[in-house]
Motif scaffolding. Structure first.
Motif, short mmCIF file in Angstrom:
data_model
loop_
_atom_site.label_atom_id
_atom_site.label_comp_id
_atom_site.label_asym_id
_atom_site.label_seq_id
_atom_site.Cartn_x
_atom_site.Cartn_y
_atom_site.Cartn_z
N THR A 15 0.82 -1.22 0.00
CA THR A 15 0.00 0.00 0.00
C THR A 15 0.85 1.27 0.00
OG1 THR A 15 -0.12 -0.15 2.42
CG2 THR A 15 -1.93 -1.12 1.16
N SER A 16 2.10 1.12 0.38
CA SER A 16 2.97 2.30 0.43
C SER A 16 3.51 2.66 -0.95
CB SER A 16 4.15 2.04 1.39
OG SER A 16 4.92 0.94 0.91
N GLY A 17 3.39 1.73 -1.89
CA GLY A 17 3.91 1.96 -3.23
C GLY A 17 3.06 2.95 -4.01
N PRO A 18 3.54 3.40 -5.17
CA PRO A 18 2.80 4.37 -5.97
C PRO A 18 1.54 3.74 -6.57
CG PRO A 18 4.72 3.56 -7.17
CD PRO A 18 4.81 3.00 -5.79
N LYS A 19 0.43 4.50 -6.55
CA LYS A 19 -0.82 4.02 -7.10
C LYS A 19 -0.89 4.38 -8.59
CE LYS A 19 -3.47 4.24 -2.81
NZ LYS A 19 -4.66 4.81 -2.13
N LEU A 20 -1.60 3.51 -9.32
CA LEU A 20 -1.75 3.76 -10.76
C LEU A 20 -2.71 4.92 -10.98
CD1 LEU A 20 -2.07 0.11 -12.08
CD2 LEU A 20 -0.06 1.55 -12.16
N SER A 21 -2.39 5.76 -11.95
CA SER A 21 -3.28 6.86 -12.28
C SER A 21 -4.48 6.35 -13.06
CB SER A 21 -2.52 7.90 -13.12
OG SER A 21 -2.19 7.36 -14.39
N LYS A 22 -5.54 7.15 -13.11
CA LYS A 22 -6.75 6.77 -13.86
C LYS A 22 -6.44 6.56 -15.34
CE LYS A 22 -10.21 8.93 -10.87
NZ LYS A 22 -11.31 9.93 -10.80
N ARG A 23 -5.53 7.38 -15.86
CA ARG A 23 -5.19 7.25 -17.28
C ARG A 23 -4.49 5.94 -17.57
NH1 ARG A 23 -1.70 11.96 -20.10
NH2 ARG A 23 -0.07 11.02 -18.82
N ILE A 38 -4.73 0.23 -19.52
CA ILE A 38 -4.62 -1.21 -19.28
C ILE A 38 -5.94 -1.90 -19.58
CG2 ILE A 38 -4.32 -2.96 -17.47
CD1 ILE A 38 -2.32 -1.03 -16.13
N THR A 39 -7.05 -1.28 -19.15
CA THR A 39 -8.37 -1.84 -19.41
C THR A 39 -8.65 -1.94 -20.89
OG1 THR A 39 -9.22 -0.90 -17.34
CG2 THR A 39 -10.84 -1.52 -19.00
N LYS A 40 -8.33 -0.89 -21.62
CA LYS A 40 -8.54 -0.89 -23.07
C LYS A 40 -7.72 -1.99 -23.75
CE LYS A 40 -8.51 2.14 -27.11
NZ LYS A 40 -8.18 3.50 -27.63
#
Length: 314
Positions: A87-95, A100-102
């Motif tokens: 949880t301390s690591g960097p979170k993925l941005s919405k973009r 990734i979803t696409k």
């Protein structure tokens, strides 16, 4: 004399060049003919290939692509799990998440399991029921989009001038950009009949596995008047193999004040169950997560031995 000697030497040089020129030309002509012969042979070989052989080749390519996709998905799943643990690591941005979803959805269109929503029965539905179906299509796409291993989705027999299409555009933001194949064609004409599997609660055969080379059909029907066996009748008329979710095999009836028990599910609920099963290979987990408690069923492992053995409950 010197001029004559010069002209004579040039004449002899020209004579010496002619045989070489002929040789090069002949060689080029020969090579050109050889290429043409190869091309003709290739064309003949292609035309003699039967449809059956070509279909087998496509199925083999799909399986190979599916294996590659599975390996890639497994790597993505491991990375995703690692990020969730740390949880301390960097979170993925919405973009980044959107990209990734696409990518996953595009990969599914090339090698994922296929699922079609049969929208040929909308003439039997009221305006209210069609609006509810448009909402189910939105939730269907939302569940597929969130999955690590999405399906290749098709909306078949959906016409642009139909009420359902207009409701999908009105109610579902971004519907025109969904990664779904929308067609006015029937699912029956899009795929070989031996690859088709119609999922209906009225089928006698229980679905055991989700196979990569099968095309699963869901009846796009919201029917408040409960017209029974509509999708079953349609599949039977077309001679298509049918299966039902294994609710009877893994669940029992839950007692409730209204004594209500139903195996009829919305298209998004069925897809949710299939997605969980593909991820876990566990029908108990998939059915427990996908079937709402209001349907009156519970997994057999949660029931007492008396309930499981009761003939009225099974």
């Amino acid at each position: 004399m010197e001029g004559e000697t010069h002209h004579e030497s040039c004449y002899h040089e020209d004579e010496r060049m002619k045989p070489n020129d002929v040789t090069i030309t002949d060689l080029l002509d020969f090579l050109h003919i050889d290429v043409e012969l190869d091309s003709v042979c290739a064309d003949r070989q292609e035309t003699t290939c039967s449809k059956n052989v070509m279909r087998k080749q496509r199925n083999w390519e799909r399986r190979l692509e599916a294996k590659k996709s599975k390996r890639k998905e497994e790597k993505q799943r491991k990375k995703f799990n690692c990020r969730n643990k740390d949880t301390s690591g960097p979170k993925l941005s919405k973009r980044v998440i959107k990209a990734i979803t696409k990518e996953r959805l595009e990969e599914a269109r090339g090698a994922g399991p296929r699922l079609c929503v049969d929208l040929s029965m909308t003439d039997c539905m009221s305006h209210k029921e069609i609006s509810r179906l448009a909402g189910q299509i939105r939730r269907l796409y939302g569940s597929n989009k969130k999955s690590i291993r999405p399906f290749h989705l098709f909306l078949t027999e959906l016409k642009e001038d139909s009420l359902l299409y207009k409701e999908c555009v009105r109610m579902n933001d971004g519907f025109l950009n969904y990664s779904i194949d929308v067609t006015e064609e029937s699912w029956f004409n899009l795929f070989p009949s031996e690859d088709l599997m119609y999922l209906t609660p009225d089928a006698s055969e229980a679905l055991e596995h989700v196979e990569e080379d099968k095309v699963y059909i869901l009846g796009g029907l919201v029917d408040e008047s409960i017209q029974k066996k509509m999708s079953y009748t349609r599949a039977k008329e077309l001679g298509v193999r049918m299966a039902r979710l294994p609710i009877d095999e893994y669940m029992v009836k839950r007692s409730n004040p209204k004594n209500f028990h139903s195996k009829i599910l919305a298209i998004n609920q069925v897809l949710e169950i299939l997605l969980i099963f593909c991820d876990t290979k566990d029908w108990t987990k998939a059915l427990a997560a996908g079937i709402p408690p209001g349907k009156g069923y519970m997994v057999a492992s949660e029931a007492s031995p008396n309930r499981i053995n009761s003939p009225e409950e099974l």
